[in-house]
Design a protein around this motif. Structure first.
Motif, PDB file in Angstrom:
ATOM      1  N   HIS A 185     -96.608   0.934  -6.797  1.00 11.31           N
ATOM      2  CA  HIS A 185     -96.194   0.231  -8.003  1.00 11.31           C
ATOM      3  C   HIS A 185     -94.692   0.322  -8.254  1.00 11.31           C
ATOM      4  O   HIS A 185     -94.128  -0.520  -8.955  1.00 11.31           O
ATOM      5  CB  HIS A 185     -96.946   0.802  -9.214  1.00 11.31           C
ATOM      6  N   PHE A 186     -94.052   1.314  -7.666  1.00  9.12           N
ATOM      7  CA  PHE A 186     -92.644   1.577  -7.968  1.00  9.12           C
ATOM      8  C   PHE A 186     -91.694   1.081  -6.883  1.00  9.12           C
ATOM      9  O   PHE A 186     -90.482   1.176  -7.052  1.00  9.12           O
ATOM     10  CB  PHE A 186     -92.464   3.068  -8.247  1.00  9.12           C
ATOM     11  N   PHE A 187     -92.219   0.593  -5.776  1.00  9.41           N
ATOM     12  CA  PHE A 187     -91.436  -0.013  -4.704  1.00  9.41           C
ATOM     13  C   PHE A 187     -90.315   0.883  -4.195  1.00  9.41           C
ATOM     14  O   PHE A 187     -89.281   0.389  -3.746  1.00  9.41           O
ATOM     15  CB  PHE A 187     -90.856  -1.358  -5.159  1.00  9.41           C
ATOM     16  N   GLY A 188     -90.513   2.200  -4.262  1.00  9.05           N
ATOM     17  CA  GLY A 188     -89.494   3.119  -3.772  1.00  9.05           C
ATOM     18  C   GLY A 188     -89.223   2.909  -2.291  1.00  9.05           C
ATOM     19  O   GLY A 188     -90.149   2.933  -1.478  1.00  9.05           O
ATOM     20  N   GLY A 189     -87.964   2.695  -1.934  1.00 12.31           N
ATOM     21  CA  GLY A 189     -87.585   2.458  -0.556  1.00 12.31           C
ATOM     22  C   GLY A 189     -87.854   1.048  -0.062  1.00 12.31           C
ATOM     23  O   GLY A 189     -87.518   0.718   1.079  1.00 12.31           O
ATOM     24  N   ARG A 190     -88.443   0.205  -0.899  1.00 13.17           N
ATOM     25  CA  ARG A 190     -88.769  -1.164  -0.489  1.00 13.17           C
ATOM     26  C   ARG A 190     -88.004  -2.196  -1.318  1.00 13.17           C
ATOM     27  O   ARG A 190     -88.332  -3.380  -1.325  1.00 13.17           O
ATOM     28  CB  ARG A 190     -90.279  -1.413  -0.637  1.00 13.17           C
ATOM     29  N   GLU A 191     -86.980  -1.719  -2.016  1.00  8.26           N
ATOM     30  CA  GLU A 191     -86.222  -2.606  -2.902  1.00  8.26           C
ATOM     31  C   GLU A 191     -85.543  -3.754  -2.148  1.00  8.26           C
ATOM     32  O   GLU A 191     -85.490  -4.890  -2.646  1.00  8.26           O
ATOM     33  CB  GLU A 191     -85.174  -1.809  -3.680  1.00  8.26           C
ATOM     34  N   THR A 192     -85.029  -3.476  -0.953  1.00 11.76           N
ATOM     35  CA  THR A 192     -84.342  -4.516  -0.194  1.00 11.76           C
ATOM     36  C   THR A 192     -85.302  -5.638   0.189  1.00 11.76           C
ATOM     37  O   THR A 192     -84.970  -6.828   0.077  1.00 11.76           O
ATOM     38  CB  THR A 192     -83.694  -3.928   1.070  1.00 11.76           C
ATOM     39  N   GLU A 193     -86.516  -5.267   0.625  1.00  9.87           N
ATOM     40  CA  GLU A 193     -87.520  -6.276   0.975  1.00  9.87           C
ATOM     41  C   GLU A 193     -87.948  -7.081  -0.249  1.00  9.87           C
ATOM     42  O   GLU A 193     -88.120  -8.303  -0.179  1.00  9.87           O
ATOM     43  CB  GLU A 193     -88.735  -5.602   1.607  1.00  9.87           C
ATOM     44  N   LEU A 194     -88.108  -6.388  -1.363  1.00  6.90           N
ATOM     45  CA  LEU A 194     -88.489  -7.071  -2.596  1.00  6.90           C
ATOM     46  C   LEU A 194     -87.409  -8.056  -3.024  1.00  6.90           C
ATOM     47  O   LEU A 194     -87.698  -9.207  -3.390  1.00  6.90           O
ATOM     48  CB  LEU A 194     -88.741  -6.045  -3.699  1.00  6.90           C
ATOM     49  N   ALA A 195     -86.156  -7.635  -2.962  1.00  9.65           N
ATOM     50  CA  ALA A 195     -85.052  -8.519  -3.336  1.00  9.65           C
ATOM     51  C   ALA A 195     -85.022  -9.758  -2.448  1.00  9.65           C
ATOM     52  O   ALA A 195     -84.750 -10.875  -2.919  1.00  9.65           O
ATOM     53  CB  ALA A 195     -83.720  -7.768  -3.247  1.00  9.65           C
ATOM     54  N   ALA A 196     -85.326  -9.592  -1.158  1.00 10.68           N
ATOM     55  CA  ALA A 196     -85.328 -10.727  -0.230  1.00 10.68           C
ATOM     56  C   ALA A 196     -86.441 -11.716  -0.580  1.00 10.68           C
ATOM     57  O   ALA A 196     -86.229 -12.938  -0.528  1.00 10.68           O
ATOM     58  CB  ALA A 196     -85.493 -10.231   1.204  1.00 10.68           C
ATOM     59  N   ILE A 197     -87.619 -11.214  -0.943  1.00  9.97           N
ATOM     60  CA  ILE A 197     -88.734 -12.079  -1.351  1.00  9.97           C
ATOM     61  C   ILE A 197     -88.349 -12.879  -2.585  1.00  9.97           C
ATOM     62  O   ILE A 197     -88.582 -14.094  -2.670  1.00  9.97           O
ATOM     63  CB  ILE A 197     -89.996 -11.235  -1.615  1.00  9.97           C
ATOM     64  N   LEU A 198     -87.738 -12.204  -3.537  1.00 12.02           N
ATOM     65  CA  LEU A 198     -87.337 -12.884  -4.780  1.00 12.02           C
ATOM     66  C   LEU A 198     -86.229 -13.894  -4.522  1.00 12.02           C
ATOM     67  O   LEU A 198     -86.245 -15.004  -5.081  1.00 12.02           O
ATOM     68  CB  LEU A 198     -86.895 -11.840  -5.810  1.00 12.02           C
TER      69      LEU A 198
END
Length: 206
Positions: A185-198
């Protein structure tokens, strides 16, 4: 350069940060649950801001009423819907023509429930990050709500993929979630991938 400011929402003032991009395209980013330490100073909120910046958008993140330097008190998600609408209204008064909301967790729930008000403001389809369907009820969401993107983590027990799928299928215009393997739920360490999806999503909004 970031601009720190306050925006009005009825009788309260909301602490906010504006990151400039295209002045005609602007999005509000909403944060996780205030009663559990949520604020605009959050890694997922920052990832959303980064995604918007990569797509060329202006972003406005703010603290819900009662959080940080925002006045007022927690409104159980009801008053917070007005905060989201007030933030969109602020962006429109600054010249934004295309507006939307990227909501994370509690912020996703508030944005989705606020759809009738946001529709009046001609907001484009929402982006929901980890909508917390195992924690808060989405039963009252208007099925006409336009949600263009749902993202959740495979290991998220607050916004589990099966409930995100069910939420998307309840809409008049169904949407299937993007599920990020290995993320919780907190996307720790996955922020870069999340930003790319957005960023990919926001590039497609016109």
């Amino acid at each position: 350069m970031e601009e720190k400011l306050f925006i009005p929402s009825g009788e309260v003032r909301l602490e906010a940060v504006l990151v400039p991009g295209d002045p005609k395209r602007a999005a509000v980013v909403t944060h996780p649950h205030p009663l559990y330490g949520g604020s605009m100073h959050n890694n997922v909120v920052e990832a959303a801001v980064q995604g918007l910046s990569r797509a060329g958008w202006t972003s406005l993140r703010f603290n819900f009423r009662g959080v940080g330097r925002s006045t007022g008190r927690h409104g159980q998600g009801l008053a917070e819907q007005e905060d989201v609408a007030a933030a969109i209204d602020f962006l429109k008064k600054r010249g934004a023509e295309t507006t939307t909301v990227a909501g994370y967790s509690f912020g996703a729930w508030v944005a989705a429930l606020a759809w009738p008000r946001l529709a009046e403001l001609l907001v484009r389809p929402l982006a929901l990050i980890a909508p917390p369907a195992a924690f808060l009820s989405f039963e009252d969401i208007d099925p006409r709500a336009e949600i263009g993107l749902i993202v959740c983590g495979r290991q998220d027990d607050i916004a589990p993929p099966d409930l995100a799928e069910a939420l998307g299928q309840r809409l008049d215009r169904p949407v299937r979630p993007i599920v990020l393997p290995g993320a919780d739920h907190f996307f720790g360490g996955r922020e870069t991938e999340l930003a790319a999806i957005l960023a990919d999503y926001f590039r497609e909004i016109v």
